[in-house]
Design an enzyme around this catalytic site. Sequence first.
Site, PDB file in Angstrom:
ATOM      1  N   TYR A 172     -12.435  52.636 -16.896  1.00 39.23           N
ATOM      2  CA  TYR A 172     -11.352  52.875 -15.934  1.00 39.23           C
ATOM      3  C   TYR A 172     -10.018  53.043 -16.660  1.00 39.23           C
ATOM      4  O   TYR A 172      -9.258  53.979 -16.382  1.00 39.23           O
ATOM      5  CB  TYR A 172     -11.268  51.720 -14.944  1.00 39.23           C
ATOM      6  N   LYS A 176      -7.390  56.483 -16.929  1.00 36.73           N
ATOM      7  CA  LYS A 176      -5.970  56.495 -16.567  1.00 36.73           C
ATOM      8  C   LYS A 176      -5.090  56.890 -17.758  1.00 36.73           C
ATOM      9  O   LYS A 176      -4.048  57.528 -17.590  1.00 36.73           O
ATOM     10  CB  LYS A 176      -5.560  55.133 -16.018  1.00 36.73           C
ATOM     11  N   THR A 209      -6.314  48.326  -1.603  1.00 36.26           N
ATOM     12  CA  THR A 209      -7.153  49.408  -1.090  1.00 36.26           C
ATOM     13  C   THR A 209      -8.611  49.111  -1.424  1.00 36.26           C
ATOM     14  O   THR A 209      -8.940  48.117  -2.079  1.00 36.26           O
ATOM     15  CB  THR A 209      -6.780  50.759  -1.729  1.00 36.26           C
TER      16      THR A 209
END
Length: 290
Positions: A172, A176, A209
């Site tokens: 991850y 990014k 989220t």
Amino acid sequence: MWWLLPCILGFIRLYLDGVKVLLYQLFNRSFTLPDLPKQNGKVAIVTGGTRGMGYEISRHLASLDMHVVIAGNEEQEGLAAVKKIREDLNQGKAGVMLVPERRTEDGFELHFGLNYLGHFLLTNLLLDVLKKSGKPGKCSRIVIMSSATHYGGRLTLDDLQGRMCYSAHGAYAQSKLALLLFSYHLQDELWVRGDSVTVNAVDPGMVDTALYDNLSSPAQLAKKPFAKLLFRTPAEGASTAIYAAAASELEGIGGLYLYNGRKTESSALSHDQRLQNKLWKESCALVGLQ
């Protein structure tokens, strides 16, 4: 046991970055959007615009009279989002995180393929249109959604797909970091050619989220008490991206990394031009671009 070291380091870096962000959010208010000018039918393509921050970005840009195209994986979900946005207006980020090792249909590691490579390809396929649409004083704008996790990211060019040693945390953070390397390199290329297109990267902070659904059970339990207090809402997380897409004061300005509505310095690694060039070439080869 040496192969465990990158996994452990990726885990530690990601959570240290998370703690830093939470401490900042504890003592600093969320960025409040200023009044933004109407966009008079300009076109915006929002990836992952059906849920969370992507939905909030789509909804707000539509309220500014922008023609919004929602790009996503599920047609019915997209149609439902469009219906809800229309209802909201009448009344008044595609990505994944920390998933177990999985591959896209094309065989790419899921974080790298979905978070980075898909956006790399889509942006390049749209570049000719963006260049033709942009004019001096009215530039086309590309807004890339990165994350503070890029600070702990490491780009392993000989193992971008994580086949030698897979770490969800490392994968991850790498995706990014790749987005930032891509955005800076693309802006440099556009400036050299004199194209009226700007590229800025945005860090939304830690936002409550569905991205966090893949946390381990202990991490989920630890998150719950803090989420309402420390995490940003999707609308708050979306505010800086909306600002980058529509603010008059950012006209013609690119190559920024924006956090909480302000220019922020990204990691030294993200500015490594040699690494930017290598990633660009490798990405072109992976998606079949000349």
